[in-house]
Write a protein that holds these residues in place. Sequence first.
Motif, PDB file in Angstrom:
ATOM      1  N   ASN A 248      -4.136   2.933  -0.608  1.00  0.00           N
ATOM      2  CA  ASN A 248      -3.540   2.176  -1.711  1.00  0.00           C
ATOM      3  C   ASN A 248      -3.848   0.684  -1.674  1.00  0.00           C
ATOM      4  O   ASN A 248      -3.438  -0.056  -2.582  1.00  0.00           O
ATOM      5  CB  ASN A 248      -2.021   2.350  -1.691  1.00  0.00           C
ATOM      6  CG  ASN A 248      -1.604   3.778  -1.998  1.00  0.00           C
ATOM      7  OD1 ASN A 248      -2.265   4.477  -2.764  1.00  0.00           O
ATOM      8  ND2 ASN A 248      -0.511   4.217  -1.399  1.00  0.00           N
ATOM      9  N   TYR A 249      -4.564   0.242  -0.626  1.00  0.00           N
ATOM     10  CA  TYR A 249      -4.745  -1.194  -0.444  1.00  0.00           C
ATOM     11  C   TYR A 249      -6.150  -1.532   0.027  1.00  0.00           C
ATOM     12  O   TYR A 249      -6.815  -0.731   0.667  1.00  0.00           O
ATOM     13  CB  TYR A 249      -3.764  -1.726   0.603  1.00  0.00           C
ATOM     14  CG  TYR A 249      -2.321  -1.509   0.243  1.00  0.00           C
ATOM     15  CD1 TYR A 249      -1.657  -0.380   0.707  1.00  0.00           C
ATOM     16  CD2 TYR A 249      -1.643  -2.403  -0.550  1.00  0.00           C
ATOM     17  CE1 TYR A 249      -0.339  -0.159   0.367  1.00  0.00           C
ATOM     18  CE2 TYR A 249      -0.317  -2.191  -0.891  1.00  0.00           C
ATOM     19  CZ  TYR A 249       0.328  -1.066  -0.429  1.00  0.00           C
ATOM     20  OH  TYR A 249       1.630  -0.851  -0.767  1.00  0.00           O
ATOM     21  N   ALA A 250      -6.551  -2.755  -0.279  1.00  0.00           N
ATOM     22  CA  ALA A 250      -7.609  -3.389   0.497  1.00  0.00           C
ATOM     23  C   ALA A 250      -6.919  -4.126   1.638  1.00  0.00           C
ATOM     24  O   ALA A 250      -5.896  -4.789   1.434  1.00  0.00           O
ATOM     25  CB  ALA A 250      -8.393  -4.372  -0.356  1.00  0.00           C
ATOM     26  N   ILE A 251      -7.468  -4.011   2.834  1.00  0.00           N
ATOM     27  CA  ILE A 251      -6.904  -4.679   4.004  1.00  0.00           C
ATOM     28  C   ILE A 251      -7.915  -5.698   4.500  1.00  0.00           C
ATOM     29  O   ILE A 251      -9.094  -5.376   4.675  1.00  0.00           O
ATOM     30  CB  ILE A 251      -6.589  -3.689   5.138  1.00  0.00           C
ATOM     31  CG1 ILE A 251      -5.667  -2.574   4.658  1.00  0.00           C
ATOM     32  CG2 ILE A 251      -5.982  -4.433   6.327  1.00  0.00           C
ATOM     33  CD1 ILE A 251      -4.261  -3.012   4.315  1.00  0.00           C
TER      34      ILE A 251
ATOM     35  N   TYR B 247      -9.774  -2.958  -3.975  1.00  0.00           N
ATOM     36  CA  TYR B 247     -11.094  -3.490  -3.683  1.00  0.00           C
ATOM     37  C   TYR B 247     -10.942  -4.887  -3.072  1.00  0.00           C
ATOM     38  O   TYR B 247      -9.983  -5.595  -3.352  1.00  0.00           O
ATOM     39  CB  TYR B 247     -11.952  -3.570  -4.938  1.00  0.00           C
ATOM     40  CG  TYR B 247     -12.483  -2.240  -5.388  1.00  0.00           C
ATOM     41  CD1 TYR B 247     -12.047  -1.645  -6.562  1.00  0.00           C
ATOM     42  CD2 TYR B 247     -13.437  -1.559  -4.624  1.00  0.00           C
ATOM     43  CE1 TYR B 247     -12.533  -0.418  -6.966  1.00  0.00           C
ATOM     44  CE2 TYR B 247     -13.931  -0.330  -5.024  1.00  0.00           C
ATOM     45  CZ  TYR B 247     -13.480   0.233  -6.194  1.00  0.00           C
ATOM     46  OH  TYR B 247     -13.957   1.455  -6.593  1.00  0.00           O
ATOM     47  N   CYS B 248     -11.926  -5.273  -2.258  1.00  0.00           N
ATOM     48  CA  CYS B 248     -11.841  -6.558  -1.577  1.00  0.00           C
ATOM     49  C   CYS B 248     -12.102  -7.700  -2.549  1.00  0.00           C
ATOM     50  O   CYS B 248     -13.138  -7.732  -3.212  1.00  0.00           O
ATOM     51  CB  CYS B 248     -12.844  -6.602  -0.420  1.00  0.00           C
ATOM     52  SG  CYS B 248     -12.400  -5.535   0.956  1.00  0.00           S
ATOM     53  N   LEU B 249     -11.167  -8.620  -2.589  1.00  0.00           N
ATOM     54  CA  LEU B 249     -11.311  -9.854  -3.352  1.00  0.00           C
ATOM     55  C   LEU B 249     -11.241 -11.013  -2.374  1.00  0.00           C
ATOM     56  O   LEU B 249     -10.529 -10.949  -1.385  1.00  0.00           O
ATOM     57  CB  LEU B 249     -10.192  -9.968  -4.389  1.00  0.00           C
ATOM     58  CG  LEU B 249     -10.135  -8.855  -5.431  1.00  0.00           C
ATOM     59  CD1 LEU B 249      -8.917  -9.031  -6.326  1.00  0.00           C
ATOM     60  CD2 LEU B 249     -11.411  -8.805  -6.254  1.00  0.00           C
ATOM     61  N   ARG B 250     -11.960 -12.054  -2.660  1.00  0.00           N
ATOM     62  CA  ARG B 250     -12.056 -13.167  -1.719  1.00  0.00           C
ATOM     63  C   ARG B 250     -10.840 -14.067  -1.803  1.00  0.00           C
ATOM     64  O   ARG B 250     -10.224 -14.228  -2.852  1.00  0.00           O
ATOM     65  CB  ARG B 250     -13.336 -13.952  -1.965  1.00  0.00           C
ATOM     66  CG  ARG B 250     -14.591 -13.108  -1.779  1.00  0.00           C
ATOM     67  CD  ARG B 250     -15.827 -13.943  -1.805  1.00  0.00           C
ATOM     68  NE  ARG B 250     -15.937 -14.780  -0.616  1.00  0.00           N
ATOM     69  CZ  ARG B 250     -16.902 -15.661  -0.415  1.00  0.00           C
ATOM     70  NH1 ARG B 250     -17.826 -15.824  -1.336  1.00  0.00           N
ATOM     71  NH2 ARG B 250     -16.946 -16.389   0.679  1.00  0.00           N
ATOM     72  N   GLY B 251     -10.510 -14.689  -0.652  1.00  0.00           N
ATOM     73  CA  GLY B 251      -9.395 -15.614  -0.600  1.00  0.00           C
ATOM     74  C   GLY B 251      -8.073 -14.921  -0.354  1.00  0.00           C
ATOM     75  O   GLY B 251      -7.939 -13.722  -0.574  1.00  0.00           O
ATOM     76  N   PRO B 252      -7.072 -15.672   0.126  1.00  0.00           N
ATOM     77  CA  PRO B 252      -5.772 -15.072   0.446  1.00  0.00           C
ATOM     78  C   PRO B 252      -4.903 -14.773  -0.769  1.00  0.00           C
ATOM     79  O   PRO B 252      -3.950 -13.991  -0.670  1.00  0.00           O
ATOM     80  CB  PRO B 252      -5.120 -16.130   1.333  1.00  0.00           C
ATOM     81  CG  PRO B 252      -5.741 -17.422   0.898  1.00  0.00           C
ATOM     82  CD  PRO B 252      -7.156 -17.081   0.526  1.00  0.00           C
ATOM     83  N   GLY B 253      -5.209 -15.359  -1.917  1.00  0.00           N
ATOM     84  CA  GLY B 253      -4.344 -15.220  -3.080  1.00  0.00           C
ATOM     85  C   GLY B 253      -4.039 -13.814  -3.523  1.00  0.00           C
ATOM     86  O   GLY B 253      -2.883 -13.493  -3.835  1.00  0.00           O
TER      87      GLY B 253
END
Length: 121
Positions: free
Chosen positions: A31-34, A100-106
């Motif tokens: 359920n998550y990108a980690i 899906y992986c997105l850049r940055g901590p936001g």
Amino acid sequence: QVQLVESGGGLVQPGGSLRLSCTVSGSTLDNYAIAWFRGEEYEGVSCISGRDGSTYDERSAKGRFTISKDNAKNTVYLQMNSLKPEDTAVYYCAASLSTYCLRGPGPFDYWGQGTQVTVSS
């Protein structure tokens, strides 16, 4: 409620290795990108998608760090090799509902408490 717990940090000499673990409870990894972040500015390190298992490494990690996951254990790992003093930081894992992986901590919704990695002789 989703909770993330990191472990595996410690003191290691330059050139050494550590494996960090991030164990997720309250949901499954699908359920998550980690992702792993480090330091006070939450510098991105590596990320793994819950949707298809694809990975993304920031430049600091390429060729030295490997992110992986074990769905049966609901755990994501960060294998860190050839460690350098500049890798010293608190390492955090975080989960994003985007899958899906997105850049940055936001984009990351849930965070662990962090584990200290110190690289020193």
